[in-house]
Design a protein around this motif. Sequence first.
Motif, mmCIF file in Angstrom:
data_model
loop_
_atom_site.group_PDB
_atom_site.id
_atom_site.type_symbol
_atom_site.label_atom_id
_atom_site.label_comp_id
_atom_site.label_asym_id
_atom_site.label_seq_id
_atom_site.Cartn_x
_atom_site.Cartn_y
_atom_site.Cartn_z
ATOM 1 N N CYS A 235 22.214 9.316 -29.955
ATOM 2 C CA CYS A 235 22.372 10.077 -28.721
ATOM 3 C C CYS A 235 21.013 10.324 -28.068
ATOM 4 O O CYS A 235 20.019 10.586 -28.744
ATOM 5 N N GLU B 261 26.857 19.070 -31.193
ATOM 6 C CA GLU B 261 26.248 17.822 -30.742
ATOM 7 C C GLU B 261 25.219 17.271 -31.737
ATOM 8 O O GLU B 261 24.804 16.125 -31.618
ATOM 9 N N GLN C 228 25.400 8.045 -25.542
ATOM 10 C CA GLN C 228 25.256 7.269 -26.771
ATOM 11 C C GLN C 228 24.510 5.982 -26.427
ATOM 12 O O GLN C 228 24.970 5.192 -25.604
#
Length: 303
Positions: free
Chosen positions: A56, A129, A50
Amino acid sequence: VSLLCLGAVPIALLAGGVAFGGGATERPLPMPKALAAAGAAVDDRLRLRQLKDKGCGIVATRAVSRGAVLIRVPQQAVLTGRLAKRILGPDAEALHDDAALCALLAEARLQAERRDGLDVLGLREYLREIPADFGSLPFWLKEEVAEQELRGTALLPAVLAQHARAEQDRQAAVQALGDKLEAVWSAKHWRWAQAALLTRAGPGLGSEALQADEEERGSAIVPLVDFVNCDGDPNAECQRREGCVVLVARRDLQPGEEVTISYGSQTAEQMLFTFGFCPLGARRAATAPLPLYPPEAGPGSEL
């Protein structure tokens, strides 16, 4: 839904919990069974992290030498409209390629949200994700919010047109696949799939590397590589090698350095519209050729 078959390796039905966007500050890149079975590989020095003001991204935890292959994804594992149509069957042929890919992504997302859902693509860990929210992307704004926040800018009519096109595509998907896919009935999941496709398969993301032939000209998402952020001076690039898309270091990387690529030569407006951010140094406006003679005169006239 027909299950994705990468090469000769069928993808099993898997079940799991719901968690999206990753919880840890730093974690390994996901390696779903579908990608592993296809022969995908990730350098063990890479981690998802992060990043402040970036969301991300991928960083190198140890030094990396120039020319090192950081990620390798076989071409058959690249998500394209043509692949989606093969998975979804003949009914999907009525859709254009990007709409077919959106339908598949939306269904995979819907199933991944359920504890007892099927792993439609064999990519559940990868899907987890991908952000659930694309807050900085103009397309992600609801129509009433867009009219308030973007009023007076060229982005407003573009976003409204984009909304209309997305709904048109969803209705076409309902007509073609509504008896097979649940997600096409959900404006929420279709919107998510459109935003994911827009931001993760935008122009310049190694486009030459992704096009296997003249017919493969639609959008394409390269799982894992799509976590790499953009930079005006990138330290990595995408290449095609032996039937794979590979991410290669353009120069030596230091421990803790973020891995970046170029998203292509675009103006700040294009970057904001497509990806939801403006990188430092982006051009502020597009240029266009203009005639140098008065409207009442013609070429060759004296000014």
